[in-house]
Scaffold this motif. Structure first.
Motif, PDB file in Angstrom:
ATOM      1  N   GLU A   3      -4.422   6.600  -1.154  1.00  0.00           N
ATOM      2  CA  GLU A   3      -3.707   5.342  -1.008  1.00  0.00           C
ATOM      3  C   GLU A   3      -3.865   4.511  -2.283  1.00  0.00           C
ATOM      4  O   GLU A   3      -4.930   4.460  -2.880  1.00  0.00           O
ATOM      5  N   HIS A   4      -2.772   3.863  -2.688  1.00  0.00           N
ATOM      6  CA  HIS A   4      -2.763   3.035  -3.889  1.00  0.00           C
ATOM      7  C   HIS A   4      -2.156   1.680  -3.549  1.00  0.00           C
ATOM      8  O   HIS A   4      -1.289   1.581  -2.676  1.00  0.00           O
ATOM      9  N   LEU A   5      -2.591   0.652  -4.250  1.00  0.00           N
ATOM     10  CA  LEU A   5      -1.971  -0.660  -4.126  1.00  0.00           C
ATOM     11  C   LEU A   5      -1.006  -0.822  -5.290  1.00  0.00           C
ATOM     12  O   LEU A   5      -1.410  -0.802  -6.455  1.00  0.00           O
TER      13      LEU A   5
ATOM     14  N   ARG B  95       0.935   5.507  -0.026  1.00  0.00           N
ATOM     15  CA  ARG B  95       0.160   6.735   0.197  1.00  0.00           C
ATOM     16  C   ARG B  95       0.877   7.919  -0.447  1.00  0.00           C
ATOM     17  O   ARG B  95       2.081   8.110  -0.276  1.00  0.00           O
TER      18      ARG B  95
ATOM     19  N   SER C 230       0.852  -1.183   0.000  1.00  0.00           N
ATOM     20  CA  SER C 230       0.000   0.000   0.000  1.00  0.00           C
ATOM     21  C   SER C 230       0.891   1.238   0.000  1.00  0.00           C
ATOM     22  O   SER C 230       1.834   1.343   0.793  1.00  0.00           O
TER      23      SER C 230
END
Length: 240
Positions: A15-17, A8, A6
């Protein structure tokens, strides 16, 4: 499966994966940078060549390969540098690679002496440079690095006995571009090769044949396509 963490964005707090990319080692095993799930992503503001690359070690054969530092584009416009697990070694930082399954474009068949070429999909100018570097390694060139002299157009990379120019622009490479590469290579007493995304002007192709410069076009799968007979020969025989 690929490692993911994850991430940020420090600018907008989204937030991104992020999933770590895979790169083909010279031994044929895909490797991926080891991400740091506890690290903090930073914004890529000032770029230098050394900051753009990390060393990733193949756990299968132990080779260290230089690959682009993991990055992620946020919708807010910030480019995020994804933290990697790093260890200091001789003043440089290294990330340990792990084997994984990866979906790759169809491989190009190669002579028996070489494994099938595994391309890197091109989405950015940076990807074009990586694709050219991967191809040169596949041909058998070693010690691939940034060229000492910056070309008038595109990006210069060098290997032992070779100078290469990668042109990721949307304009066909010109006669002057080819001549400048050849002249620089002559002063360094080395061979040269040109990679272009947009192809070549007719007079540039004619001049390249006269000067002995192999020309390749990079398609978006990251597979260099020979443009002249010199490039056909290099693709077939590899580094000598």
């Amino acid at each position: 499966m690929s490692e993911s963490v994850s991430v940020r964005c420090p600018a907008c707090r989204r937030e991104h994966l992020y999933e770590a990319p895979a790169y083909p080692c010279e031994c044929g095993v895909p490797v991926t940078p080891s991400l740091d799930p506890t690290g903090t992503a930073t914004a890529a503001v000032h770029r230098t060549w050394d900051d753009e690359w990390i060393s990733v070690r193949c756990t299968a054969c132990g080779r260290d390969g230089e690959w682009p530092r993991p990055e992620l584009g946020c919708p807010c416009g910030t480019v995020l540098r994804v933290p990697v697990a790093q260890e200091a070694s001789g003043g440089q930082q290294k990330a340990t690679g792990t084997t994984q399954d990866a979906t790759e474009p169809p491989p190009r068949e190669a002579p028996a002496a070489r494994r099938a070429f595994q391309p890197i999909t091109i989405r950015t100018a940076r990807d074009a440079v990586t694709a050219a570097a991967v191809y040169l390694r596949w041909l058998g060139y070693r010690d691939i690095r940034r060229a000492d002299q910056r070309p008038p157009t595109g990006i210069g990379i060098a290997a032992h006995g070779l100078l290469a120019q990668v042109d990721p622009t949307v304009q066909p490479a010109s006669l002057r571009d080819v001549e400048c590469l050849w002249l620089t290579a002559m002063t360094e007493s080395t061979a040269c090769v040109y990679f272009s995304l947009a192809g070549y002007a007719p007079d540039a192709r004619t001049r390249a044949d006269t000067l002995g410069v192999p020309l390749f076009v990079l398609d978006l799968t990251g597979t260099p396509q020979p443009v002249n007979s010199l490039a056909d020969e290099l693709d077939a025989t590899g580094a000598r």
